[in-house]
Enzyme design. Structure first.
Site, PDB file in Angstrom:
ATOM      1  CB  ALA A 104      -0.910  -0.007   1.230  1.00  0.00           C
ATOM      2  CG  MET A 105      -0.776   4.845  -1.575  1.00  0.00           C
ATOM      3  SD  MET A 105       0.141   5.282  -3.041  1.00  0.00           S
ATOM      4  CE  MET A 105       0.332   7.029  -2.833  1.00  0.00           C
ATOM      5  CG  ASP A 133       9.189   3.750  -7.808  1.00  0.00           C
ATOM      6  OD1 ASP A 133       8.787   2.860  -7.023  1.00  0.00           O
ATOM      7  OD2 ASP A 133       9.134   4.960  -7.540  1.00  0.00           O
ATOM      8  CD  GLU A 134       4.652   5.001  -8.121  1.00  0.00           C
ATOM      9  OE1 GLU A 134       3.646   4.261  -8.133  1.00  0.00           O
ATOM     10  OE2 GLU A 134       4.921   5.756  -7.169  1.00  0.00           O
ATOM     11  N   GLY A 148       7.131   2.150   1.838  1.00  0.00           N
ATOM     12  CA  GLY A 148       8.580   2.278   1.661  1.00  0.00           C
ATOM     13  C   GLY A 148       9.112   1.692   0.369  1.00  0.00           C
ATOM     14  CE  LYS A 149       4.467   0.984  -3.447  1.00  0.00           C
ATOM     15  NZ  LYS A 149       3.809   1.552  -2.256  1.00  0.00           N
ATOM     16  CB  CYS A 159      -6.802  -1.872   7.990  1.00  0.00           C
ATOM     17  SG  CYS A 159      -8.156  -1.120   8.929  1.00  0.00           S
ATOM     18  CB  CYS A 169      -7.181   1.935  13.006  1.00  0.00           C
ATOM     19  SG  CYS A 169      -6.932   0.455  12.008  1.00  0.00           S
TER      20      CYS A 169
END
Length: 195
Positions: A10-11, A88-89, A14-15, A184, A148
Site C-alpha cells: 500500500a502507499m 518504480d510505479e 517504503g517501496k 486496513c 488505526c
C-alpha cells in the site's frame, strides 16, 4: 537464469525508499543498475522521490509505446553490462510491458525488481500489477500500517480531505489534486459505507 520480482505494498510502505537502497547496495559493489519508471508517473519529473525526501534520477521514463527489451539492449550496447533493473510505479505499465520485463530477466539474464501498488483506490487491480501477479518469479508484500494500527492493504483516495470511491483509476498524488492514505480493510469499508 535471472528472475522477475514484484514487491508490492500500500502507499507509504517504503517501496521507493527500498528501491533506492537496493540500487545503492549494487553500486557500492561496483555493479551497474538501471532505474525505470513509467511516464504516467508525473511526480518528480525524471526523478524517483521517496516520502523520506530521498531522490534519484531515473535512466528511462517508459511510455505506453516503448519496448523495454529494445531500450535495454540499446542501453547495454552503449553502457555495457547491467547487473540489475529496478522499476518504480510498475502498476502503470501495460501487460505487454510486464511481459517485456519478464523477457529481460529470462532471455537477457538481467534481474528485474519491480515495485508498485497491487490495487487502486477502488480495490481494483492495475493492469501491470495483475500481470506481474501472474508471471513474476517472486512476489513479496511490503507492509505498512493504517492509522488505526492494523496492517494496511488498500489505498484510500482523498479529494479536499474527503475519501472518494469513484473516478479515474490513475491520479497522481500532489499532482492531480488528490491525496492517498493507506487503509486496513476495516477502515476502508468504514469510510466507503459513510457515503
Amino acid at each position: 537464469m535471472s528472475k522477475l520480482y514484484f514487491r508490492y505494498g500500500a502507499m507509504n510502505s517504503g517501496k521507493s525508499t527500498h528501491l533506492m537502497q537496493v540500487a545503492y547496495n549494487y553500486e557500492e559493489r561496483g555493479m551497474q543498475v538501471v532505474l525505470i519508471k513509467p511516464s504516467t508517473d508525473k511526480k518528480g519529473g525524471d526523478k524517483l522521490i521517496s516520502r523520506l525526501g530521498v531522490e534519484r534520477t531515473v535512466d528511462f521514463k517508459i511510455t505506453e509505446e516503448d519496448n523495454i527489451v529494445e531500450n535495454v539492449k540499446k542501453y547495454c550496447e552503449v553502457n555495457g553490462k547491467i547487473h540489475c533493473i529496478l522499476v518504480d510505479e510498475v502498476q502503470f505499465f501495460k501487460a505487454k510491458q510486464i511481459d517485456q520485463l519478464f523477457e529481460v530477466a529470462v532471455v537477457l539474464d538481467i534481474p528485474v525488481i519491480c515495485y508498485g501498488l497491487r490495487t487502486d483506490f477502488r480495490m481494483q487491480g492495475f493492469e501491470g500489477s495483475t500481470r506481474l501477479l501472474l508471471i513474476a518469479h517472486s512476489i513479496e508484500e511490503m507492509k505498512t500500517i493504517c492509522k488505526c494500527g492494523r496492517k494496511a492493504l488498500f489505498n484510500g483516495r482523498k479529494i479536499n480531505g474527503e475519501f472518494v470511491f469513484e473516478g479515474e483509476q490513475i491520479a497522481i498524488d500532489h499532482i492531480d489534486n488528490v491525496e492517498y492514505e493507506s487503509l486496513c480493510g476495516n477502515c476502508f469499508f468504514k469510510y466507503k459505507n459513510k457515503k
